[in-house]
Design an enzyme around this catalytic site. Structure first.
Site, PDB file in Angstrom:
ATOM      1  N   ASP A   1       0.828  -1.226   0.000  1.00 17.69           N
ATOM      2  CA  ASP A   1       0.000   0.000   0.000  1.00 17.69           C
ATOM      3  C   ASP A   1       0.854   1.263   0.000  1.00 17.69           C
ATOM      4  O   ASP A   1       0.401   2.321   0.436  1.00 17.69           O
ATOM      5  CB  ASP A   1      -0.941   0.031   1.223  1.00 17.69           C
ATOM      6  CG  ASP A   1      -1.782  -1.214   1.338  1.00 17.69           C
ATOM      7  OD1 ASP A   1      -2.379  -1.614   0.327  1.00 17.69           O
ATOM      8  OD2 ASP A   1      -1.851  -1.802   2.438  1.00 17.69           O
TER       9      ASP A   1
ATOM     10  N   LYS B   1       2.707   2.037  -5.001  1.00 20.12           N
ATOM     11  CA  LYS B   1       3.456   1.467  -6.133  1.00 20.12           C
ATOM     12  C   LYS B   1       2.720   1.663  -7.447  1.00 20.12           C
ATOM     13  O   LYS B   1       3.337   1.790  -8.498  1.00 20.12           O
ATOM     14  CB  LYS B   1       3.714  -0.024  -5.899  1.00 20.12           C
ATOM     15  CG  LYS B   1       4.620  -0.333  -4.728  1.00 20.12           C
ATOM     16  CD  LYS B   1       4.900  -1.816  -4.624  1.00 20.12           C
ATOM     17  CE  LYS B   1       3.647  -2.634  -4.402  1.00 20.12           C
ATOM     18  NZ  LYS B   1       2.949  -2.287  -3.134  1.00 20.12           N
TER      19      LYS B   1
ATOM     20  N   LYS C   1       0.945   4.211  -8.539  1.00 23.24           N
ATOM     21  CA  LYS C   1       1.259   5.514  -9.136  1.00 23.24           C
ATOM     22  C   LYS C   1       2.683   5.538  -9.668  1.00 23.24           C
ATOM     23  O   LYS C   1       2.937   6.033 -10.775  1.00 23.24           O
ATOM     24  CB  LYS C   1       1.067   6.628  -8.119  1.00 23.24           C
ATOM     25  CG  LYS C   1       1.512   7.982  -8.662  1.00 23.24           C
ATOM     26  CD  LYS C   1       1.402   9.111  -7.677  1.00 23.24           C
ATOM     27  CE  LYS C   1       2.000  10.384  -8.261  1.00 23.24           C
ATOM     28  NZ  LYS C   1       1.859  11.554  -7.390  1.00 23.24           N
TER      29      LYS C   1
ATOM     30  N   ASN D   1      -5.476 -10.353  -4.366  1.00 27.10           N
ATOM     31  CA  ASN D   1      -5.362  -9.836  -2.994  1.00 27.10           C
ATOM     32  C   ASN D   1      -4.621  -8.509  -2.971  1.00 27.10           C
ATOM     33  O   ASN D   1      -4.512  -7.865  -1.930  1.00 27.10           O
ATOM     34  CB  ASN D   1      -4.641 -10.837  -2.094  1.00 27.10           C
ATOM     35  CG  ASN D   1      -3.260 -11.218  -2.611  1.00 27.10           C
ATOM     36  OD1 ASN D   1      -2.956 -11.091  -3.791  1.00 27.10           O
ATOM     37  ND2 ASN D   1      -2.417 -11.692  -1.715  1.00 27.10           N
TER      38      ASN D   1
ATOM     39  N   GLY E   1      -3.938  -4.569  -4.848  1.00 27.97           N
ATOM     40  CA  GLY E   1      -4.614  -3.567  -5.656  1.00 27.97           C
ATOM     41  C   GLY E   1      -3.757  -2.335  -5.840  1.00 27.97           C
ATOM     42  O   GLY E   1      -3.068  -1.906  -4.913  1.00 27.97           O
ATOM     43  N   HIS E   2      -3.760  -1.791  -7.052  1.00 28.62           N
ATOM     44  CA  HIS E   2      -3.053  -0.550  -7.343  1.00 28.62           C
ATOM     45  C   HIS E   2      -4.073   0.489  -7.790  1.00 28.62           C
ATOM     46  O   HIS E   2      -4.911   0.221  -8.651  1.00 28.62           O
ATOM     47  CB  HIS E   2      -2.023  -0.751  -8.457  1.00 28.62           C
ATOM     48  CG  HIS E   2      -0.821  -1.531  -8.018  1.00 28.62           C
ATOM     49  ND1 HIS E   2       0.100  -2.047  -8.908  1.00 28.62           N
ATOM     50  CD2 HIS E   2      -0.377  -1.877  -6.796  1.00 28.62           C
ATOM     51  CE1 HIS E   2       1.060  -2.684  -8.231  1.00 28.62           C
ATOM     52  NE2 HIS E   2       0.783  -2.586  -6.954  1.00 28.62           N
TER      53      HIS E   2
ATOM     54  N   GLN F   1       2.033  -6.070  -3.079  1.00 29.08           N
ATOM     55  CA  GLN F   1       2.345  -6.095  -1.646  1.00 29.08           C
ATOM     56  C   GLN F   1       3.679  -5.400  -1.345  1.00 29.08           C
ATOM     57  O   GLN F   1       4.047  -4.473  -2.038  1.00 29.08           O
ATOM     58  CB  GLN F   1       2.303  -7.541  -1.114  1.00 29.08           C
ATOM     59  CG  GLN F   1       0.915  -8.129  -1.019  1.00 29.08           C
ATOM     60  CD  GLN F   1       0.565  -9.062  -2.165  1.00 29.08           C
ATOM     61  OE1 GLN F   1       1.409  -9.577  -2.867  1.00 29.08           O
ATOM     62  NE2 GLN F   1      -0.716  -9.270  -2.375  1.00 29.08           N
TER      63      GLN F   1
ATOM     64  N   THR G   1      -8.216  -3.354  -2.432  1.00 31.41           N
ATOM     65  CA  THR G   1      -8.880  -4.632  -2.695  1.00 31.41           C
ATOM     66  C   THR G   1     -10.001  -4.917  -1.710  1.00 31.41           C
ATOM     67  O   THR G   1     -11.102  -5.300  -2.094  1.00 31.41           O
ATOM     68  CB  THR G   1      -7.849  -5.779  -2.647  1.00 31.41           C
ATOM     69  OG1 THR G   1      -6.883  -5.569  -3.672  1.00 31.41           O
ATOM     70  CG2 THR G   1      -8.523  -7.127  -2.871  1.00 31.41           C
TER      71      THR G   1
ATOM     72  N   ASP H   1       2.743  14.822   1.315  1.00 31.14           N
ATOM     73  CA  ASP H   1       1.747  15.854   1.606  1.00 31.14           C
ATOM     74  C   ASP H   1       0.848  15.526   2.781  1.00 31.14           C
ATOM     75  O   ASP H   1       0.275  16.421   3.408  1.00 31.14           O
ATOM     76  CB  ASP H   1       0.874  16.099   0.367  1.00 31.14           C
ATOM     77  CG  ASP H   1       0.191  14.816  -0.104  1.00 31.14           C
ATOM     78  OD1 ASP H   1       0.918  13.866  -0.481  1.00 31.14           O
ATOM     79  OD2 ASP H   1      -1.053  14.760  -0.078  1.00 31.14           O
TER      80      ASP H   1
END
Length: 446
Positions: free
Chosen positions: A13, A16, A18, A38, A40-41, A223, A299, A332
């Site tokens: 998380d 990666k 972006k 399992n 998600g990007h 991951q 996910t 940010d």
């Protein structure tokens, strides 16, 4: 030419998706090498959000070849849903290729995953329930279904008739669940095979041909380092190898083909699911960061636990992956803080420790040793060069580079493509980190 691996330097998380999307612009081929649905990007392009689970982030560039490698496990139902969603968003998937030797997640994998996690009670490991672990387990037991098996209707029927009957015994006797109908499953997966057949290739051969033509290849992991099956916070890990070495195994290329490894880390730390987390914030600051950083899993939608930046696991990620440079994301999110803490070491049973312990029981006893630096109390979202950053923000980045002894190449200041400071393009740029410990240009080791 440069062949680059992008890995997560924390618990996943890290952003990666972006970073891979940004680097894909300079690549010719983008390859996903491990994990399954399992992971998600999330990628934001022109205020449009794309949530990808199996398809490499490079798919958003129409001229890029995208490959799902043999180290992944594929849920065909989810993959087809993802393909359909891309079509709805006017994104072509004509250049998507799927490894014929990738393993397939079946309905019994998902059922067993959920049931076994529930049966663990207080010993849950935090699985997503997507069937990933059982799919990899069948792969290791040599009873798995591969994509090439899916394409052979007669052979698939023979294999599944035996396998589903065997899995039904486990579902009924061990988990008290109703059995699956073999014929219904076979019919469903034959339909998936027809849809995916045009995309199936010998992926290692395709990648080799790209290497021979001196194309730029980007290897994309899912991951993060601390979720690696062999090198993470076992047993609170995934069932594959997200570290840089997994790129070779999960795609079929030799290690001499890899030129660079870039690690992605947040300016703080998050973790989803169970397991020790020494720098976890148990006060209101964690809630503030979670809200500002939209810390919910792509996910599962699960809320991420938030903590201060942990340089101990950062140094470990540098060592395990052989990182050449770093991308720091979500700087940010720290904009409103008066002061920021960074974990520089641990105290374990009264002893000072600067290295990541491999035992989760020992890791659970780690107390973070912090150094505190001043915040900058102003927005960084519009910064596009290092010179635009507030002095305290730049000092914070220098401090992280110094602690981990690796240069920073990219700084992300929001979800959009343009909300980024690209100090160096790890694919086309020289092996230089333009932000080192003291802020001066240095040449990274070869």
């Amino acid at each position: 030419m440069a062949n680059v691996v992008v890995i997560g330097a924390q618990w996943g998380d890290e952003g990666k998706g972006k970073i891979t999307d940004l680097l894909s612009k300079s690549a010719d081929i983008v390859v996903r090498y491990q994990g399954g649905v399992n992971a998600g990007h999330t990628v934001v392009v022109n205020d449009q959000t794309f949530k990808l689970h199996l398809i490499p982030s490079g798919i958003l560039y129409p001229d890029k070849e995208c490959i799902i490698g043999c180290g992944t496990v594929i849920d065909p139902k989810v993959l087809i849903e993802e393909l359909d969603r891309l079509v709805e968003l006017n994104v072509s998937a004509n250049k998507l290729m799927i490894s014929q030797t990738a393993h397939v997640t079946m309905p019994y994998h998902r059922l067993i995953d959920v049931a076994s996690e529930e049966q663990r009670g207080n010993y849950k490991i935090g699985t997503t329930g997507r069937g990933i672990g059982p799919t990899y387990a069948d792969k290791s037991e040599r009873t798995g279904i591969r994509v090439l098996d899916l394409m052979d209707i007669e052979g698939l029927r023979e294999q599944l008739e035996w396998t589903i009957n065997y899995k039904n015994v486990i579902l009924e006797k061990l988990y008290n669940l109703p059995p699956l109908d073999p014929e219904a499953v076979i019919k469903e997966y034959i339909g998936y095979a027809d849809r995916l057949r045009p995309h199936v290739v010998d992926s290692s051969l395709k990648i080799y041909e790209g290497l021979q033509k001196r194309k730029n290849i980007l290897f994309e992991g899912a991951q993060g380092t601390l979720l690696d099956l062999d090198h993470g916070t076992y047993p609170y890990v995934t069932s594959s190898n997200p570290i840089a070495g997994g790129a070779c195994v999960g795609t079929g290329v030799g290690p001499t083909s890899i030129d660079r490894v870039i690690g992605v880390a947040k300016a703080y730390t998050t973790r989803v699911g169970e397991g020790p987390f020494p720098t976890e914030m148990v006060d209101g600051i964690g809630e503030v960061l979670g809200e500002r950083g939209a810390e919910f899993g792509t996910t599962t939608g699960r809320k991420r636990r938030c903590g201060w930046f942990d340089a101990v696991i950062g140094r470990y990620a540098v060592r395990i992956n052989g990182l050449d440079c770093l991308a720091i994301t979500k700087l940010d999110v720290l904009d409103e803080l008066e002061e920021i803490k960074v974990c520089v070491a641990y105290e374990i049973d009264g002893e000072h420790c600067e290295h990541f312990p491999k035992s989760s029981r020992v890791f659970a006893r780690c107390k973070p040793i912090y150094e505190t630096v001043p915040g900058w109390k102003q927005s960084t979202e519009e910064c596009r060069t290092l010179e635009d950053l507030p002095k305290q923000a730049l000092d914070y980045l220098k401090f992280l580079a110094e602690l981990m002894d690796v240069p920073i190449a990219i700084v992300s200041l929001g979800a959009g493509r343009n909300q980024t400071i690209i100090v160096e393009d790890p694919i086309h740029g020289p092996k230089r980190g333009l932000l080192s410990a003291d802020g001066t240009p240095v040449v990274a080791s070869a």
